[in-house]
Scaffold this motif. Structure first.
Motif, PDB file in Angstrom:
ATOM      1  N   SER A  42     -29.703  14.092 -35.363  1.00 15.90           N
ATOM      2  CA  SER A  42     -28.797  15.051 -34.486  1.00 15.90           C
ATOM      3  C   SER A  42     -30.393  15.150 -33.147  1.00 15.90           C
ATOM      4  N   ARG A  43     -31.859  15.190 -34.419  1.00 23.19           N
ATOM      5  CA  ARG A  43     -32.928  15.678 -33.452  1.00 23.19           C
ATOM      6  C   ARG A  43     -33.347  14.436 -32.686  1.00 23.19           C
ATOM      7  N   VAL A  44     -32.760  13.071 -32.597  1.00 23.52           N
ATOM      8  CA  VAL A  44     -33.183  12.138 -32.017  1.00 23.52           C
ATOM      9  C   VAL A  44     -32.912  11.844 -31.064  1.00 23.52           C
ATOM     10  N   SER A  45     -31.874  12.232 -29.897  1.00 20.35           N
ATOM     11  CA  SER A  45     -31.567  12.285 -28.870  1.00 20.35           C
ATOM     12  C   SER A  45     -33.002  14.054 -27.943  1.00 20.35           C
ATOM     13  N   GLN A  46     -33.054  14.464 -29.164  1.00 17.96           N
ATOM     14  CA  GLN A  46     -33.458  15.761 -28.717  1.00 17.96           C
ATOM     15  C   GLN A  46     -34.848  15.394 -28.001  1.00 17.96           C
ATOM     16  N   ALA A  47     -35.816  14.509 -29.144  1.00 15.44           N
ATOM     17  CA  ALA A  47     -36.795  13.969 -28.621  1.00 15.44           C
ATOM     18  C   ALA A  47     -37.289  12.709 -27.723  1.00 15.44           C
ATOM     19  N   ARG A  48     -35.655  12.160 -27.494  1.00 12.61           N
ATOM     20  CA  ARG A  48     -35.911  10.858 -26.427  1.00 12.61           C
ATOM     21  C   ARG A  48     -36.086  12.615 -24.839  1.00 12.61           C
ATOM     22  N   ARG A  49     -35.365  12.861 -25.044  1.00 17.01           N
ATOM     23  CA  ARG A  49     -35.196  13.668 -23.665  1.00 17.01           C
ATOM     24  C   ARG A  49     -37.050  14.659 -23.817  1.00 17.01           C
ATOM     25  N   VAL A 103     -41.021   3.781 -18.025  1.00 18.41           N
ATOM     26  CA  VAL A 103     -39.829   5.202 -19.118  1.00 18.41           C
ATOM     27  C   VAL A 103     -39.057   4.874 -19.838  1.00 18.41           C
ATOM     28  N   ASP A 104     -38.094   3.953 -18.809  1.00 16.08           N
ATOM     29  CA  ASP A 104     -36.745   3.237 -19.602  1.00 16.08           C
ATOM     30  C   ASP A 104     -37.117   2.658 -21.117  1.00 16.08           C
ATOM     31  N   SER A 105     -38.431   1.954 -20.845  1.00 15.50           N
ATOM     32  CA  SER A 105     -38.506   1.600 -22.638  1.00 15.50           C
ATOM     33  C   SER A 105     -39.559   2.640 -23.450  1.00 15.50           C
ATOM     34  N   VAL A 106     -40.146   3.344 -23.081  1.00 12.77           N
ATOM     35  CA  VAL A 106     -40.806   4.096 -23.275  1.00 12.77           C
ATOM     36  C   VAL A 106     -39.630   5.302 -24.760  1.00 12.77           C
ATOM     37  N   GLU A 107     -38.443   4.730 -23.636  1.00  7.70           N
ATOM     38  CA  GLU A 107     -37.525   5.957 -23.667  1.00  7.70           C
ATOM     39  C   GLU A 107     -36.724   5.199 -25.712  1.00  7.70           C
ATOM     40  N   VAL A 108     -36.647   3.584 -24.913  1.00 14.13           N
ATOM     41  CA  VAL A 108     -36.161   3.138 -26.640  1.00 14.13           C
ATOM     42  C   VAL A 108     -37.197   3.058 -28.059  1.00 14.13           C
ATOM     43  N   VAL A 109     -38.753   2.960 -27.625  1.00 20.57           N
ATOM     44  CA  VAL A 109     -39.847   3.575 -28.469  1.00 20.57           C
ATOM     45  C   VAL A 109     -39.833   4.161 -29.318  1.00 20.57           C
ATOM     46  N   ILE A 110     -39.389   5.750 -28.468  1.00 24.20           N
ATOM     47  CA  ILE A 110     -39.250   7.148 -29.085  1.00 24.20           C
ATOM     48  C   ILE A 110     -38.049   6.930 -29.719  1.00 24.20           C
ATOM     49  N   SER A 111     -36.447   6.317 -29.779  1.00 30.31           N
ATOM     50  CA  SER A 111     -35.600   6.304 -30.087  1.00 30.31           C
ATOM     51  C   SER A 111     -35.805   5.488 -31.637  1.00 30.31           C
ATOM     52  N   GLU A 112     -36.627   4.611 -31.219  1.00 32.42           N
ATOM     53  CA  GLU A 112     -36.467   3.486 -33.131  1.00 32.42           C
ATOM     54  C   GLU A 112     -37.707   4.349 -33.750  1.00 32.42           C
ATOM     55  N   THR A 166     -38.786  10.855 -45.876  1.00 32.36           N
ATOM     56  CA  THR A 166     -39.104  11.851 -46.589  1.00 32.36           C
ATOM     57  C   THR A 166     -39.151  13.181 -46.718  1.00 32.36           C
ATOM     58  N   SER A 167     -39.846  13.673 -46.058  1.00 32.00           N
ATOM     59  CA  SER A 167     -40.102  15.164 -45.542  1.00 32.00           C
ATOM     60  C   SER A 167     -38.948  15.909 -45.215  1.00 32.00           C
ATOM     61  N   GLU A 168     -38.801  17.236 -44.591  1.00 34.25           N
ATOM     62  CA  GLU A 168     -37.831  17.756 -44.124  1.00 34.25           C
ATOM     63  C   GLU A 168     -38.420  17.702 -42.745  1.00 34.25           C
ATOM     64  N   ALA A 169     -39.396  17.735 -41.921  1.00 33.67           N
ATOM     65  CA  ALA A 169     -39.478  18.150 -40.737  1.00 33.67           C
ATOM     66  C   ALA A 169     -40.260  16.081 -40.449  1.00 33.67           C
ATOM     67  N   VAL A 170     -39.754  15.834 -39.154  1.00 35.47           N
ATOM     68  CA  VAL A 170     -40.535  15.476 -38.274  1.00 35.47           C
ATOM     69  C   VAL A 170     -41.909  15.655 -36.982  1.00 35.47           C
ATOM     70  N   GLY A 171     -42.470  15.215 -36.448  1.00 36.56           N
ATOM     71  CA  GLY A 171     -43.656  15.920 -35.679  1.00 36.56           C
ATOM     72  C   GLY A 171     -43.594  14.205 -34.403  1.00 36.56           C
ATOM     73  N   LEU A 172     -43.120  15.301 -33.013  1.00 38.46           N
ATOM     74  CA  LEU A 172     -43.476  14.021 -31.927  1.00 38.46           C
ATOM     75  C   LEU A 172     -44.324  13.720 -31.091  1.00 38.46           C
TER      76      LEU A 172
END
Length: 177
Positions: free
Chosen positions: A49-56, A73-82, A92-98
């Motif tokens: 559920s946090r992928v869309s939040q990171a993308r926004r 920005v549209d291209s980078v949006e896909v890169v962030i999502s992926e 395997t970590s409990e957190a992801v950093g952007l």
């Protein structure tokens, strides 16, 4: 700490830090000084559920503070999502950093899953496969942006660097990308 990037020390249950509200020393009208926008440095629970939040967060920062053209920005949006999606699914970590920083006329994006692993490689998925195209897509989009990307040697951080605008060239009809 890797290459000057700091990561939040605790596992967050929500966004714990997002520098999205302005620039340090924003030049006033008529000023010629260029100050880089405040960086983005967020940590969130490793959950799909946090992928869309990171993308926004990433796209808002690129548009509003870095003034990256919308097509880029549209291209980078896909890169962030992926990249964030891969960190959530394969880490395997409990957190992801952007982390996102503007350095001169370039943006550096990093996704840290905190999980040392073999460095993944893009692959061509079979036509009927429902997954397996993410890094291939990242590779194509970052190349289109005129940037580069990869992983740290231990596989914990996926990164990409791309120019804010692309120089005009005869290959694209003299238009800036």
């Amino acid at each position: 700490m890797r290459k000057g990037w700091a990561m939040a020390s605790s596992v967050a249950t929500s966004i714990i830090s997002a520098s999205l509200t302005g620039c340090r020393g924003v030049p006033t009208a008529g000023s010629s000084a260029r100050i880089a926008p405040s960086p983005v440095d967020v940590s969130f629970v490793s959950d799909a559920s946090r992928v869309s939040q990171a993308r926004r967060i990433g796209t808002a920062w690129l548009r509003a503070l870095c003034q990256v053209p919308q097509a880029r920005v549209d291209s980078v949006e896909v890169v962030i999502s992926e990249l964030v999606g891969n960190a959530v699914v394969h880490g395997t970590s409990e957190a992801v950093g952007l982390r996102m920083r503007r350095v001169g006329d370039e943006v550096r994006l990093e996704v840290d899953d905190g999980s040392p692993s073999e460095v993944p490689r893009p692959r061509q998925a079979r036509a009927e496969a429902e997954q397996g195209r993410g890094l291939w897509l990242v590779d194509a989009l970052v190349a289109e942006l005129g940037g580069s990307w990869g992983f740290t040697d231990d596989g914990t951080v996926a990164w990409c660097v791309f120019p804010i605008t692309r120089e005009t060239s005869p290959m694209n009809g003299g238009r800036a990308a």
